[in-house]
Structures are given as structure tokens and as C-alpha cells.
Design an enzyme around this catalytic site. Structure first.
Site, PDB file in Angstrom:
ATOM      1  N   GLY A  66       5.507   3.958   1.420  1.00 18.46           N
ATOM      2  CA  GLY A  66       6.202   5.394   1.823  1.00 18.46           C
ATOM      3  C   GLY A  66       7.124   5.413   3.116  1.00 18.46           C
ATOM      4  O   GLY A  66       7.953   6.058   3.160  1.00 18.46           O
TER       5      GLY A  66
ATOM      6  N   GLY B 236       0.923  -1.282  -0.058  1.00 20.10           N
ATOM      7  CA  GLY B 236       0.142  -0.030   0.048  1.00 20.10           C
ATOM      8  C   GLY B 236       0.807   1.120   0.092  1.00 20.10           C
ATOM      9  O   GLY B 236       1.915   1.160   0.105  1.00 20.10           O
ATOM     10  N   ASP B 237       0.175   2.416  -0.204  1.00 18.43           N
ATOM     11  CA  ASP B 237       1.018   3.480  -0.424  1.00 18.43           C
ATOM     12  C   ASP B 237       1.778   3.811   1.026  1.00 18.43           C
ATOM     13  O   ASP B 237       2.805   4.439   0.944  1.00 18.43           O
ATOM     14  CB  ASP B 237       0.332   4.856  -1.007  1.00 18.43           C
ATOM     15  CG  ASP B 237      -0.981   4.903  -0.034  1.00 18.43           C
ATOM     16  OD1 ASP B 237      -1.587   4.171   0.853  1.00 18.43           O
ATOM     17  OD2 ASP B 237      -1.988   6.039  -0.293  1.00 18.43           O
ATOM     18  N   ASN B 238       1.058   3.930   2.043  1.00 15.32           N
ATOM     19  CA  ASN B 238       1.453   3.929   3.339  1.00 15.32           C
ATOM     20  C   ASN B 238       2.590   3.146   3.587  1.00 15.32           C
ATOM     21  O   ASN B 238       3.852   3.615   4.346  1.00 15.32           O
ATOM     22  CB  ASN B 238       0.617   4.290   4.382  1.00 15.32           C
ATOM     23  CG  ASN B 238      -0.521   5.327   4.306  1.00 15.32           C
ATOM     24  OD1 ASN B 238       0.061   6.491   4.082  1.00 15.32           O
ATOM     25  ND2 ASN B 238      -1.557   5.059   4.569  1.00 15.32           N
ATOM     26  N   MET B 239       2.458   2.009   3.310  1.00 17.39           N
ATOM     27  CA  MET B 239       3.485   0.924   3.714  1.00 17.39           C
ATOM     28  C   MET B 239       4.803   1.213   3.041  1.00 17.39           C
ATOM     29  O   MET B 239       6.089   1.250   3.371  1.00 17.39           O
ATOM     30  CB  MET B 239       3.102  -0.473   3.295  1.00 17.39           C
ATOM     31  CG  MET B 239       1.804  -0.922   4.383  1.00 17.39           C
ATOM     32  SD  MET B 239       0.463  -0.199   3.898  1.00 17.39           S
ATOM     33  CE  MET B 239      -0.817  -0.465   5.221  1.00 17.39           C
TER      34      MET B 239
END
Length: 374
Positions: free
Chosen positions: A126, A121-124
Site C-alpha cells: 500500500g 504485506g498489505d501495508n508495505m
């Protein structure tokens, strides 16, 4: 919480499956696979139906502590679907999905046997792109919405339902909180006054800490943390003396940042002793805002040189997948590839840190008075 390790939120995949079952039963019965967007991209590339624990954490039917599908919960959400058929296999973070199919490789101009990593995912990703893969660091995003996350080597039992106890895309955990109103709120005020970014920054810098008594609860879009989906924005403490363009600009930036501190405190011991905040997102380009984050949180702030941290994190994770058999570690790759922008460094200033304490308490008091502390 007991079965999933987190509280199921309305934005998770489970809610969408339940909606489809209720409102589009014919489409629901035709479901072949339940894949997240990046899982589907990997399926298109390789023909393999797989997922990884980081992104799967947000489905609402994944046990984030044991890193496996929670079949009892899935049966409540989708009783007619066979989980063995529709749920993808869960990969370890370092495992490859497979290789790019020959036809797709030709279409994309790739060579034979190109390996596809698990992604995330984007947060992971990031977090990987900011080097946040060991305890002691915080990744904070000043985007349209805001995100605060910190790495943990073990699953975290959170006291608050507002903390999403997600897995990381590195084999650990990445508890995070998300706020809805960051640059979306500051942009609304900036555009209201017809200011460009440079002029807005000048106004914020020219106003004093605390905006001469103005407090903004910037909940233009409702709010997720604190949990106030029906909230609206409040501009409080306005008088004939303090209602200036500069004070209103500063107050909305402070309000958005106080919301992130509020979320940061929900993470408890995981972030209490953090040595540094790695700042990303559009708001991170503002020197005034970077210093404000440092002073409000009492923590050193710095930006990575590559600000598209999720894209960099995806590349690093792919390199880890490709080179792990050769003994290359994720830590070594991050050390080599994640570079920090020394010019963006903002250390907390003791006098400003002290000045912000009563102003943050004022924000929390207004929040309590109007919304019961959420």
C-alpha cells in the site's frame, strides 16, 4: 526490542507457533515450512520457499534492523524445529522468487517463463501504491482499522513499543502504527441511527468542531494504539443540550481521527515534517473526513486515483523486479503509475487547525484520566 528491533506482539507468527507447540504438539512436530500467506502463494506458483523482509518483519523472529532471521529468538519459540529446514530464504525486495511452474502456468492460462516477484504485506505494498517510498510522505488508511506509516531509509529506533519498526518491501524501512477502531467505530454509530453514508456525512458536516463538548474514545474492539486490549468505548461530556444525532456522529469520527493523530505523533521526527498525507481506505471517500484529517494533523491530504493502493503497489513492485535489469527504478515507476486525485485535495485551514488543538488535548486528557495514557 534488543534482538528484533521491535516489540513482539501477540498477533505475530511467533505467538501462533508457540500456541501450536503447546496445544497441538503432534501438528507442531510435523511442520515442514513456516510460510506467510503470500510466501505460500509464491511457493504454489514457483515451488520456491522464500520470503521478503517487509512481511517477515511481522513474524516475531526476524531482525528488522539486519534483515535476517533472529535464530536465538526462534530457538526460544520453537526449540525442536531446525531453522535451516523450516525457515524460508530471505530475498531482497527487487529479487524474483522464480518462474511459474509449467503445470501451474497451464492451469492459469499463462505463458512459459512468467516471473514472480517477491511481493509483500498489505501495508508495505500500500505504501508503494501511494508513492510512499521516500522520506516526507505519510500513508494513512481509514479502513475498518487504521494504519499510519512513513518511509525511512534507515532502521528506526522507536521509543514506543506501539510502533512496529517493519522493513519496507522496497529495501528500506516502514515504521507503522495500527489502530483498531476507525470505520468499524463510525459504522456502529451510523447504523445505530439508521443512516446511510450520505446522511451520516451530512450529520458530521452540520455539527461544529468539537461536537459541542462531546468526546468519544471509540474503543469498541479494545485498542492496539494506545495499547488497551480490554478497553471499551466511552461517550463523554453528554448533556441535555449537546446530545444530538449530529454531535454524536461528528464526535465518533473525531475520536477515530484523534487516535490516528496519537499514533502519528508516536512516529516522532519521521512524520513531524511530512509534506503530505496520502489517504486510502473507505473513509477516504468522505470529503468531510478528508478535511478533518487535514485540520487535525495540520497536513495536506490527498487520495491516489487508484484507491486499491496495495494492488497497485504489488503491480509496481512486480514491474520493478521485471525491469530493474534494464535500469528502471522504483522511483520512476511510481512517478509514472501513481496518480493523485486533484479533486480530493484538502489543505489544512489555519483557523480549524487552531480550533482542534484544545479539543485534541481534551481527548488526550480523557484518555489519561481513564486509561493512564496507555
Amino acid at each position: 526490542m534488543e534482538k528484533l528491533g521491535l516489540v513482539l506482539q501477540t498477533g505475530y507468527t511467533a505467538s501462533k507457533v508457540a500456541w501450536l507447540r503447546e496445544h497441538q504438539p503432534e501438528a507442531y512436530r510435523r511442520i515442514e515450512s513456516l510460510l506467510l500467506p503470500h510466501d505460500y502463494l509464491n511457493f504454489w506458483l514457483t515451488g520456491e520457499r522464500v520470503t521478503e523482509a517487509g512481511d517477515a518483519s511481522g513474524t516475531g523472529y526476524f531482525d528488522t534492523r539486519k534483515r535476517c532471521w533472529q535464530l536465538d529468538v526462534f530457538a526460544q519459540i520453537a526449540p525442536e524445529l531446525d531453522p535451516a529446514r523450516v525457515l524460508p530464504r530471505v530475498l531482497a525486495a527487487h529479487e524474483p522468487v522464480g518462474v511459474v511452474c509449467p503445470a501451474v502456468a497451464r492451469e492459469l492460462g499463462l505463458g512459459d517463463h512468467v516471473v514472480v516477484s517477491s511481493g509483500g504485506g498489505d501495508n508495505m505494498l500500500g505504501a508503494i501504491g501511494t508513492g510512499n517510498i521516500t522520506p516526507g510522505l505519510i500513508t494513512l488508511s481509514l479502513g475498518t482499522s487504521g494504519t499510519v506509516c512513513a518511509y525511512s531509509a534507515t532502521a528506526v529506533e522507536c521509543d514506543s513499543a506501539m510502533v512496529a519498526n517493519f522493513c519496507s518491501s522496497t529495501g528500506g524501512w516502514l515504521p507503522l502504527i495500527c489502530t483498531m477502531n476507525v470505520t468499524s467505530a463510525t459504522t456502529r454509530v451510523r447504523e445505530l441511527f439508521g443512516l446511510d453514508l450520505a446522511a451520516f456525512g451530512e450529520r458530521v458536516a452540520s455539527a461544529p468542531i468539537g461536537a459541542e463538548g462531546i468526546t468519544v474514545l471509540p474503543f469498541f474492539n479494545g485498542e492496539r494504539v494506545p495499547m488497551l486490549p480490554d478497553a471499551s468505548a466511552d461517550f463523554l461530556g453528554l448533556t441535555s443540550l449537546n446530545t444530538t444525532q449530529a454531535n454524536l456522529c461528528r464526535a465518533v469520527v473525531e475520536g477515530a481521527t484523534f487516535g490516528l493523530r496519537y499514533g502519528l505523533e508516536l512516529l516522532g521526527d519521521l512524520t513531524a515534517g511530512a509534506s503530505q498525507i496520502r489517504l486510502i481506505g473507505g473513509g477516504a471517500n468522505s470529503p468531510v473526513w478528508r478535511q478533518m484529517v487535514a485540520d487535525i494533523t495540520g497536513t495536506q491530504v490527498i487520495c491516489p486515483e487508484i484507491t486499491d493502493a496495495a494492488a497497485l503497489g504489488a503491480a509496481i513492485q512486480a514491474a520493478w523486479c521485471d525491469q530493474r535489469s534494464e535500469g528502471v527504478t522504483l522511483e520512476a515507476l511510481c512517478e509514472k503509475l501513481v496518480h493523485l486525485d486533484a479533486q480530493s485535495l484538502a489543505d489544512p485551514h489555519p483557523e480549524r487547525v487552531a480550533a482542534y488543538q484544545p479539543i485534541y488535548r481534551r481527548y488526550c486528557a480523557e484518555l489519561e484520566q481513564r486509561h493512564g495514557g496507555a
